[in-house]
Design an enzyme around this catalytic site. Structure first.
Site, PDB file in Angstrom:
ATOM      1  N   CYS A 115      28.469 -27.847  18.850  1.00 33.35           N
ATOM      2  CA  CYS A 115      28.191 -28.528  17.406  1.00 33.35           C
ATOM      3  C   CYS A 115      29.684 -29.393  17.264  1.00 33.35           C
ATOM      4  CB  CYS A 115      28.396 -27.380  16.453  1.00 33.35           C
ATOM      5  SG  CYS A 115      27.050 -26.542  16.658  1.00 33.35           S
ATOM      6  N   HIS A 251      30.750 -30.535   9.667  1.00 27.01           N
ATOM      7  CA  HIS A 251      29.465 -30.061  10.326  1.00 27.01           C
ATOM      8  C   HIS A 251      28.593 -29.240   9.266  1.00 27.01           C
ATOM      9  CE1 HIS A 251      26.877 -28.329  13.396  1.00 27.01           C
ATOM     10  NE2 HIS A 251      27.431 -27.169  13.240  1.00 27.01           N
ATOM     11  N   ASN A 281      21.083 -26.900  11.124  1.00 28.07           N
ATOM     12  CA  ASN A 281      21.983 -27.223  11.895  1.00 28.07           C
ATOM     13  C   ASN A 281      21.714 -28.112  13.123  1.00 28.07           C
ATOM     14  OD1 ASN A 281      24.357 -27.187  13.493  1.00 28.07           O
ATOM     15  ND2 ASN A 281      24.747 -24.999  13.524  1.00 28.07           N
TER      16      ASN A 281
HETATM   17  O1  UT7 Z   1      27.258 -24.810  14.483  1.00 27.34           O
HETATM   18  C1  UT7 Z   1      28.297 -23.475  14.780  1.00 27.34           C
HETATM   19  C2  UT7 Z   1      27.462 -22.529  14.930  1.00 27.34           C
HETATM   20  N1  UT7 Z   1      26.928 -21.477  14.095  1.00 27.34           N
HETATM   21  C3  UT7 Z   1      27.351 -21.027  12.796  1.00 27.34           C
HETATM   22  O2  UT7 Z   1      28.269 -21.680  12.373  1.00 27.34           O
HETATM   23  C4  UT7 Z   1      26.638 -20.070  12.167  1.00 27.34           C
HETATM   24  C5  UT7 Z   1      27.819 -18.807  11.778  1.00 27.34           C
HETATM   25  N2  UT7 Z   1      27.119 -17.651  11.128  1.00 27.34           N
HETATM   26  C6  UT7 Z   1      26.288 -17.791  10.107  1.00 27.34           C
HETATM   27  O3  UT7 Z   1      26.026 -18.668   9.496  1.00 27.34           O
HETATM   28  C7  UT7 Z   1      25.932 -16.271   9.661  1.00 27.34           C
HETATM   29  O4  UT7 Z   1      26.500 -15.339  10.331  1.00 27.34           O
HETATM   30  C8  UT7 Z   1      24.411 -16.063   9.833  1.00 27.34           C
HETATM   31  C9  UT7 Z   1      23.794 -17.091   8.861  1.00 27.34           C
HETATM   32  C10 UT7 Z   1      23.901 -16.489  11.197  1.00 27.34           C
HETATM   33  C11 UT7 Z   1      23.923 -14.628   9.116  1.00 27.34           C
HETATM   34  O5  UT7 Z   1      24.414 -14.278   8.123  1.00 27.34           O
HETATM   35  P1  UT7 Z   1      25.530 -12.836   7.787  1.00 27.34           P
HETATM   36  O6  UT7 Z   1      25.630 -12.864   6.409  1.00 27.34           O
HETATM   37  O7  UT7 Z   1      26.486 -13.072   8.899  1.00 27.34           O
HETATM   38  O8  UT7 Z   1      24.291 -11.834   8.061  1.00 27.34           O
HETATM   39  P2  UT7 Z   1      24.350 -10.937   9.421  1.00 27.34           P
HETATM   40  O9  UT7 Z   1      24.283 -11.470  10.699  1.00 27.34           O
HETATM   41  O10 UT7 Z   1      25.575 -10.109   8.934  1.00 27.34           O
HETATM   42  O11 UT7 Z   1      23.163 -10.078   9.157  1.00 27.34           O
HETATM   43  C12 UT7 Z   1      22.844  -9.407   7.885  1.00 27.34           C
HETATM   44  C13 UT7 Z   1      21.513  -8.855   7.729  1.00 27.34           C
HETATM   45  C14 UT7 Z   1      21.201  -8.051   9.073  1.00 27.34           C
HETATM   46  O12 UT7 Z   1      20.394  -6.759   8.732  1.00 27.34           O
HETATM   47  P3  UT7 Z   1      21.176  -5.470   8.545  1.00 27.34           P
HETATM   48  O13 UT7 Z   1      21.646  -4.977   9.980  1.00 27.34           O
HETATM   49  O14 UT7 Z   1      22.236  -5.649   7.315  1.00 27.34           O
HETATM   50  O15 UT7 Z   1      20.161  -4.286   8.042  1.00 27.34           O
HETATM   51  C15 UT7 Z   1      20.170  -8.899   9.919  1.00 27.34           C
HETATM   52  O16 UT7 Z   1      19.529  -8.355  10.713  1.00 27.34           O
HETATM   53  O17 UT7 Z   1      20.424  -9.735   7.811  1.00 27.34           O
HETATM   54  C16 UT7 Z   1      19.609  -9.475   8.800  1.00 27.34           C
HETATM   55  N3  UT7 Z   1      18.931 -10.922   9.110  1.00 27.34           N
HETATM   56  C17 UT7 Z   1      18.058 -11.471   8.427  1.00 27.34           C
HETATM   57  N4  UT7 Z   1      17.048 -11.021   7.577  1.00 27.34           N
HETATM   58  C18 UT7 Z   1      16.237 -11.736   7.178  1.00 27.34           C
HETATM   59  C19 UT7 Z   1      19.417 -11.628  10.437  1.00 27.34           C
HETATM   60  N5  UT7 Z   1      18.715 -12.882  10.314  1.00 27.34           N
HETATM   61  C20 UT7 Z   1      17.817 -12.907   9.251  1.00 27.34           C
HETATM   62  C21 UT7 Z   1      16.868 -13.478   8.704  1.00 27.34           C
HETATM   63  N6  UT7 Z   1      15.840 -13.171   7.778  1.00 27.34           N
HETATM   64  N7  UT7 Z   1      16.325 -14.769   9.380  1.00 27.34           N
END
Ligand code: UT7
Length: 324
Positions: A115, A251, A281
């Site tokens: 990225c 980004h 992204n």
């Molecule tokens: O380009 C650089 C690379 N990428 C990034 O910068 C991404 C960086 N990370 C992020 O943007 C975030 O961490 C995410 C958007 C990927 C995830 O957001 P989060 O607030 O960190 O969520 P999480 O991974 O802590 O997940 C929270 C919950 C989980 O459920 P439980 O364990 O709390 O029951 C996940 O299983 O959300 C669940 N979850 C989803 N639910 C619905 C994960 N993906 C999804 C989804 N839809 N697509």
């Protein structure tokens, strides 16, 4: 030797026709529009058609940038393509774009910093131009991340999209540049984090292309600190500040990361260019895509001070400050 500045002559971009909405994704994996919008700000993303490759997207963005610059392919002697989704393992996809443009002189190569690729490519082109090795560079970010996503993994497949953006940079003598051009760039990487965002395949390990894997929360945790550190370095090197910049073009990974970084740096929300809602992204393509949007809608004007930053797999991260 006379001092040279790398001045932006033009910008262009291209998005594949097909749009995939959050509602579409909710039919494919266990997710919802509400979750995706709330956690990322993304509403839709573009997806390359069958037979549409990274080189096709990059070529169209490059052609648009040349038109914007009022130049032709014959004026270009350097092409750097930032991508992690090349058409083939080799030759470099930049060489295919060079061929399609009808250029047979100078050099063309790919650069891989995920990225952060566009910021790394911009800094690399700048170094070559200021050294006098080349006169005009196409710096392209082009990606087809849809091809390396695991479409069963809701934690990653909702985040990414396909697209391309490009700028034309020209080496201009300092006296003529009148302060325009790339003012500073700061590149960083730290391989201790290489397993937090990676692709589980490759020519030398598995012999396969592999799929993107990410510990999203871990990436998120590091993102804001790394981004703001490297921007603080850009401000220190130039004497510029959150108040003096005209546009912040980060980004586009996640709306929350963008907002938190701007807030930590004291950058006013109205100076932040955000396209993540419409593009998702697009990795190395996200910054030039956003630059093109903001240039075309009249926000970025000649003489504006524009701050770029990116962070991604590796981890790699970097900033660049330029006077348009
Ligand atoms: O380009 C650089 C690379 N990428 C990034 O910068 C991404 C960086 N990370 C992020 O943007 C975030 O961490 C995410 C958007 C990927 C995830 O957001 P989060 O607030 O960190 O969520 P999480 O991974 O802590 O997940 C929270 C919950 C989980 O459920 P439980 O364990 O709390 O029951 C996940 O299983 O959300 C669940 N979850 C989803 N639910 C619905 C994960 N993906 C999804 C989804 N839809 N697509």
């Amino acid at each position: 030797m006379i001092g040279l500045h790398s001045v932006v002559r033009g910008v262009g971009s291209y998005l594949p026709q097909k749009v995939l909405t959050n509602a579409d994704l909710a039919h494919m994996v266990d997710t919802s529009d509400e979750w995706i919008v709330q956690r990322t700000g993304i509403r839709e993303r573009h997806i390359a058609a069958d037979g549409e490759f990274t080189s096709h997207l990059g070529l169209k963005a490059a052609q648009a940038a040349l038109v914007d610059a009022g130049l032709t392919a014959a004026d270009i002697d350097l092409i750097i393509l930032a991508t992690s989704t090349p058409d083939q393992t080799f030759p470099a996809t930049a060489v295919t774009i060079q061929y399609e443009l009808g250029i047979t002189r100078g050099a063309a190569f790919d650069l891989q910093a995920v990225c952060s690729g566009f910021v790394f490519a911009l800094a690399t082109a700048d170094a070559h131009l200021r050294m006098g090795s080349f006169k005009r560079a196409l710096v392209i970010g082009a990606e087809t991340f849809s091809r390396i996503l695991d479409w069963q993994d809701r934690g990653t497949c909702v985040l990414f999209g396909d697209g391309a953006g490009a700028v034309v940079l020209e080496a201009v003598p300092e006296a003529e540049a009148q302060g325009r051009g790339l003012l500073t760039s700061h590149l960083r990487s730290d391989g201790r984090h290489r397993s937090k965002l990676f692709v589980d395949g490759g020519p030398s390990s598995t012999g396969t292309v592999g799929h993107l894997r990410m510990e999203g929360r871990e990436v998120f945790k590091h993102a804001v600190g790394m981004i703001t550190d490297v921007i603080t370095d850009a401000f220190a090197a130039t004497g510029q500040s959150a108040d003096s910049i005209d546009w912040f073009v980060p980004h586009q990974a996640n709306r929350r990361i963008i907002d938190a970084s701007a807030q930590k740096l004291g950058i006013a929300p109205e100076k932040v260019v955000t396209t993540v809602q419409a593009h998702g992204n697009t990795s190395a393509a996200s910054i030039p895509l956003a630059l093109d949007v903001a240039r075309r809608d009249g926000r970025i004007k000649d003489g504006d001070l524009v701050l770029l930053e990116a962070m991604g797999g590796g981890f790699t991260w970097g900033s660049a400050l330029l006077r348009w």
